[in-house]
Design a protein around this motif. Structure first.
Motif, mmCIF file in Angstrom:
data_model
loop_
_atom_site.group_PDB
_atom_site.id
_atom_site.type_symbol
_atom_site.label_atom_id
_atom_site.label_comp_id
_atom_site.label_asym_id
_atom_site.label_seq_id
_atom_site.Cartn_x
_atom_site.Cartn_y
_atom_site.Cartn_z
ATOM 1 N N ALA A 33 -33.742 69.069 50.667
ATOM 2 C CA ALA A 33 -33.575 69.122 49.346
ATOM 3 C C ALA A 33 -34.968 69.324 48.563
ATOM 4 C CB ALA A 33 -32.905 67.773 48.705
ATOM 5 N N ARG A 34 -34.602 69.928 47.293
ATOM 6 C CA ARG A 34 -35.739 70.182 46.421
ATOM 7 C C ARG A 34 -36.788 68.933 46.356
ATOM 8 N NH1 ARG A 34 -38.074 74.283 44.324
ATOM 9 N NH2 ARG A 34 -39.269 74.050 42.422
ATOM 10 N N GLU A 35 -36.108 67.811 46.140
ATOM 11 C CA GLU A 35 -36.529 66.499 45.685
ATOM 12 C C GLU A 35 -37.243 65.994 47.027
ATOM 13 O OE1 GLU A 35 -33.174 67.007 45.119
ATOM 14 O OE2 GLU A 35 -33.551 67.578 43.065
ATOM 15 N N GLU A 36 -36.818 66.197 48.073
ATOM 16 C CA GLU A 36 -37.595 65.727 49.208
ATOM 17 C C GLU A 36 -38.556 66.538 49.642
ATOM 18 O OE1 GLU A 36 -38.709 63.793 52.685
ATOM 19 O OE2 GLU A 36 -37.423 63.036 51.168
ATOM 20 N N ALA A 37 -38.764 67.841 49.467
ATOM 21 C CA ALA A 37 -39.919 68.775 49.500
ATOM 22 C C ALA A 37 -40.987 68.250 48.504
ATOM 23 C CB ALA A 37 -39.557 70.267 49.376
ATOM 24 N N GLN A 38 -40.591 68.181 47.234
ATOM 25 C CA GLN A 38 -41.429 67.652 46.272
ATOM 26 C C GLN A 38 -42.121 66.289 46.558
ATOM 27 O OE1 GLN A 38 -42.531 69.485 43.496
ATOM 28 N NE2 GLN A 38 -44.246 67.929 43.809
ATOM 29 N N LYS A 39 -41.353 65.336 47.063
ATOM 30 C CA LYS A 39 -41.904 64.107 47.841
ATOM 31 C C LYS A 39 -42.774 64.116 48.829
ATOM 32 C CE LYS A 39 -40.380 59.980 49.748
ATOM 33 N NZ LYS A 39 -39.181 59.159 50.234
ATOM 34 N N GLN A 40 -42.649 65.041 49.751
ATOM 35 C CA GLN A 40 -43.443 65.426 50.773
ATOM 36 C C GLN A 40 -45.011 65.891 50.292
ATOM 37 O OE1 GLN A 40 -41.735 67.647 53.969
ATOM 38 N NE2 GLN A 40 -40.168 66.212 54.452
ATOM 39 N N ILE A 41 -44.672 66.802 49.413
ATOM 40 C CA ILE A 41 -45.920 67.469 48.995
ATOM 41 C C ILE A 41 -46.676 66.258 47.934
ATOM 42 C CG2 ILE A 41 -46.947 69.145 47.053
ATOM 43 C CD1 ILE A 41 -44.417 70.819 47.883
ATOM 44 N N ASN A 42 -46.089 65.589 47.247
ATOM 45 C CA ASN A 42 -46.569 64.483 46.465
ATOM 46 C C ASN A 42 -47.350 63.674 47.362
ATOM 47 O OD1 ASN A 42 -45.704 65.599 44.212
ATOM 48 N ND2 ASN A 42 -44.155 64.135 43.925
ATOM 49 N N THR A 43 -46.916 63.211 48.548
ATOM 50 C CA THR A 43 -47.347 62.404 49.480
ATOM 51 C C THR A 43 -48.743 62.910 50.231
ATOM 52 O OG1 THR A 43 -45.125 61.107 49.953
ATOM 53 C CG2 THR A 43 -47.036 61.034 51.431
ATOM 54 N N PHE A 44 -48.367 64.201 50.564
ATOM 55 C CA PHE A 44 -49.612 65.042 51.277
ATOM 56 C C PHE A 44 -50.770 65.148 50.403
ATOM 57 C CE2 PHE A 44 -51.580 69.125 51.915
ATOM 58 C CZ PHE A 44 -51.876 68.977 53.193
ATOM 59 N N ARG A 45 -50.310 65.617 48.869
ATOM 60 C CA ARG A 45 -51.629 65.697 47.843
ATOM 61 C C ARG A 45 -52.395 64.333 47.704
ATOM 62 N NH1 ARG A 45 -50.697 68.468 41.947
ATOM 63 N NH2 ARG A 45 -53.080 68.493 41.616
#
Length: 71
Positions: free
Chosen positions: A50-62
């Motif tokens: 899901a888009r929300e999960e992808a965004q969460k992963q990017i936020n964590t990575f960032r």
């Protein structure tokens, strides 16, 4: 920060992105340079999440790589 530092940071960041999301190609990462919204979509597409999960992963990575991530 000068151009050499920015270029060096980008190379390090690309390597870390490949470690995190191995299904992204070098072309994906180069195309996405500076476009976080497109990165979300590409991760969503490659991993079938899901888009929300992808965004969460990017936020964590960032957050984990804030010293390399451009503002």
């Amino acid at each position: 920060m000068n151009q050499d530092q920015i270029a060096g940071n980008w190379k390090q960041l690309k390597g870390k992105m490949k470690e995190q999301w191995g299904k992204l190609t070098d072309d994906d990462i180069t195309t996405l340079e500076g476009h976080q919204d497109q990165l979300v979509g590409r991760i969503q597409e490659r991993y079938g999440i899901a888009r929300e999960e992808a965004q969460k992963q990017i936020n964590t990575f960032r957050a984990a790589n804030k010293d390399l991530w451009p503002n």
